[in-house]
Write an enzyme that holds these catalytic residues in place. Structure first.
Site, mmCIF file in Angstrom:
data_model
loop_
_atom_site.group_PDB
_atom_site.id
_atom_site.type_symbol
_atom_site.label_atom_id
_atom_site.label_comp_id
_atom_site.label_asym_id
_atom_site.label_seq_id
_atom_site.Cartn_x
_atom_site.Cartn_y
_atom_site.Cartn_z
ATOM 1 N N GLU A 1 3.646 -0.519 16.594
ATOM 2 C CA GLU A 1 4.170 0.776 17.029
ATOM 3 C C GLU A 1 4.330 1.695 15.819
ATOM 4 O O GLU A 1 4.554 1.228 14.702
ATOM 5 C CB GLU A 1 5.515 0.538 17.751
ATOM 6 C CG GLU A 1 6.307 1.758 18.126
ATOM 7 C CD GLU A 1 5.650 2.706 19.116
ATOM 8 O OE1 GLU A 1 4.470 3.029 18.916
ATOM 9 O OE2 GLU A 1 6.324 3.141 20.063
ATOM 10 N N ASP A 2 4.222 2.989 16.052
ATOM 11 C CA ASP A 2 4.392 3.927 14.938
ATOM 12 C C ASP A 2 5.871 4.117 14.575
ATOM 13 O O ASP A 2 6.269 3.895 13.451
ATOM 14 C CB ASP A 2 3.696 5.271 15.220
ATOM 15 C CG ASP A 2 4.141 5.931 16.523
ATOM 16 O OD1 ASP A 2 4.906 5.319 17.295
ATOM 17 O OD2 ASP A 2 3.720 7.077 16.776
ATOM 18 N N ARG B 1 -0.868 6.967 21.031
ATOM 19 C CA ARG B 1 -1.927 7.102 20.075
ATOM 20 C C ARG B 1 -1.420 6.960 18.646
ATOM 21 O O ARG B 1 -2.182 6.804 17.710
ATOM 22 C CB ARG B 1 -2.564 8.500 20.240
ATOM 23 C CG ARG B 1 -3.474 8.582 21.463
ATOM 24 C CD ARG B 1 -3.919 10.012 21.731
ATOM 25 N NE ARG B 1 -3.025 10.597 22.724
ATOM 26 C CZ ARG B 1 -3.162 11.848 23.169
ATOM 27 N NH1 ARG B 1 -4.102 12.633 22.657
ATOM 28 N NH2 ARG B 1 -2.362 12.330 24.093
ATOM 29 N N GLY B 2 -0.112 7.039 18.471
ATOM 30 C CA GLY B 2 0.477 7.159 17.136
ATOM 31 C C GLY B 2 0.207 6.021 16.173
ATOM 32 O O GLY B 2 0.305 6.194 14.964
ATOM 33 N N ASP C 1 12.398 5.014 18.010
ATOM 34 C CA ASP C 1 13.355 6.118 17.984
ATOM 35 C C ASP C 1 14.527 5.754 18.906
ATOM 36 O O ASP C 1 15.389 4.972 18.511
ATOM 37 C CB ASP C 1 12.598 7.380 18.420
ATOM 38 C CG ASP C 1 13.385 8.662 18.263
ATOM 39 O OD1 ASP C 1 14.041 8.833 17.225
ATOM 40 O OD2 ASP C 1 13.342 9.497 19.176
ATOM 41 N N PHE D 1 12.277 14.656 12.293
ATOM 42 C CA PHE D 1 11.027 14.590 13.032
ATOM 43 C C PHE D 1 9.890 14.524 12.027
ATOM 44 O O PHE D 1 9.733 15.400 11.180
ATOM 45 C CB PHE D 1 10.854 15.790 13.963
ATOM 46 C CG PHE D 1 9.820 15.529 15.019
ATOM 47 C CD1 PHE D 1 10.143 14.848 16.187
ATOM 48 C CD2 PHE D 1 8.498 15.929 14.830
ATOM 49 C CE1 PHE D 1 9.176 14.574 17.147
ATOM 50 C CE2 PHE D 1 7.531 15.661 15.787
ATOM 51 C CZ PHE D 1 7.871 14.988 16.950
ATOM 52 N N ASP E 1 2.071 12.488 15.357
ATOM 53 C CA ASP E 1 1.805 13.905 15.635
ATOM 54 C C ASP E 1 3.052 14.699 15.978
ATOM 55 O O ASP E 1 4.088 14.155 16.344
ATOM 56 C CB ASP E 1 0.877 14.014 16.841
ATOM 57 C CG ASP E 1 1.605 13.663 18.146
ATOM 58 O OD1 ASP E 1 2.132 12.541 18.243
ATOM 59 O OD2 ASP E 1 1.679 14.531 19.037
ATOM 60 N N LYS F 1 14.049 4.712 13.191
ATOM 61 C CA LYS F 1 15.172 5.647 13.034
ATOM 62 C C LYS F 1 16.381 5.001 13.709
ATOM 63 O O LYS F 1 16.689 5.313 14.858
ATOM 64 C CB LYS F 1 14.875 6.968 13.742
ATOM 65 C CG LYS F 1 13.695 7.754 13.225
ATOM 66 C CD LYS F 1 13.660 9.112 13.956
ATOM 67 C CE LYS F 1 12.303 9.728 13.970
ATOM 68 N NZ LYS F 1 12.253 10.934 14.834
HETATM 69 P P1 IMP Z 1 11.392 6.127 21.768
HETATM 70 O O1 IMP Z 1 11.011 5.678 23.134
HETATM 71 O O2 IMP Z 1 12.442 7.201 21.801
HETATM 72 O O3 IMP Z 1 11.774 5.012 20.834
HETATM 73 O O4 IMP Z 1 10.171 6.896 21.201
HETATM 74 C C1 IMP Z 1 9.180 6.288 20.503
HETATM 75 C C2 IMP Z 1 7.973 7.186 20.442
HETATM 76 O O5 IMP Z 1 8.339 8.562 20.294
HETATM 77 C C3 IMP Z 1 7.162 6.858 19.221
HETATM 78 O O6 IMP Z 1 6.192 5.896 19.527
HETATM 79 C C4 IMP Z 1 6.533 8.182 18.884
HETATM 80 O O7 IMP Z 1 5.323 8.321 19.598
HETATM 81 C C5 IMP Z 1 7.519 9.212 19.372
HETATM 82 N N1 IMP Z 1 8.340 9.703 18.255
HETATM 83 C C6 IMP Z 1 9.597 9.344 17.926
HETATM 84 N N2 IMP Z 1 10.029 9.981 16.834
HETATM 85 C C7 IMP Z 1 9.000 10.763 16.438
HETATM 86 C C8 IMP Z 1 8.816 11.664 15.323
HETATM 87 O O8 IMP Z 1 9.680 11.867 14.451
HETATM 88 N N3 IMP Z 1 7.600 12.272 15.246
HETATM 89 C C9 IMP Z 1 6.616 12.075 16.169
HETATM 90 N N4 IMP Z 1 6.744 11.243 17.212
HETATM 91 C C10 IMP Z 1 7.931 10.600 17.344
HETATM 92 MG MG MG Z 2 4.276 6.240 20.232
#
Ligand code: IMP
Ligand code: MG
Length: 183
Positions: free
Chosen positions: A101-102, A45-46, A105, A154, A161, A133
């Protein structure tokens, strides 16, 4: 569920976000110039606030679709196991696709989604992420366009969210936990 109390320190102002979104949309418009239709895929949803602002600055014929991949749940750590909770409504075979994408990470989510969508043989597939990040990356993947690189904090706001809270903040801020007087 209850959380340790926290405050949100502003990291990126609403004004900076708007300026960056406009610049990204210009680059995307240029990159996809001549397309008969760009399919913009928001990851729920981000990305819902980001995609709303971004598509309104893209000067091309656009179709909007959404995909939901399993997220953190209520945790602050990636589960590393990505599942598709809601798939696209439309076909993307032979189309120009932009995934929005938001945050990137660890990279697990985007890696999984990009592989899935590539298997459907779009003509072209690019990714636009609002935040990155890079210091957290475990899977080597990079968005074609990134709004802001941020440190390992974070963050919340502008659609993003913490346990479903703070998506409605107009800016992006970092979560800072404060001492619990009862703790
Ligand atoms: P990844 O699979 O670890 O790259 O995670 C990506 C998803 O994790 C993003 O689309 C976000 O929904 C969530 N996410 C990663 N970092 C944060 C943060 O700092 N705050 C909130 N959601 C996060
Ligand atoms: Mg996400």
């Amino acid at each position: 569920m209850s959380h340790q109390p926290y405050v949100i320190d502003e990291m990126i102002s609403a004004k900076s976000i708007a300026a960056r979104v406009e610049a990204l949309a210009k680059e995307i418009t240029q990159a996809f110039k001549g397309t008969d239709k760009l399919i913009v895929v928001g990851l729920l949803r981000g990305s819902f606030v980001f995609i709303a602002d971004l598509v309104r600055e893209i000067d091309l014929p656009v179709e909007v679709d959404f995909l939901e991949a399993s997220s953190y749940g209520d945790a602050m750590e990636s589960s590393r196991e990505v599942r598709i909770l809601k798939d696209l409504r439309g076909e993307i075979s032979g189309r120009d696709v932009l995934v929005v994408e938001d945050i990137v990470d660890t990279g697990f989510t985007l890696h999984h989604v990009v592989n899935l969508l590539k298997s459907r043989e779009p003509k072209r597939l690019e990714v636009c992420a609002l935040l990155d990040k890079p210091s957290r990356r475990e899977v080597p993947i990079k968005a074609s366009w990134t709004g802001f690189e941020i440190p390992d904090e974070f963050v919340v706001g502008y659609g993003i969210d913490f346990a479903q809270r703070d998506r409605n903040l107009p800016h992006i801020g970092k979560v800072r936990f404060i001492e619990n007087p009862d703790g």
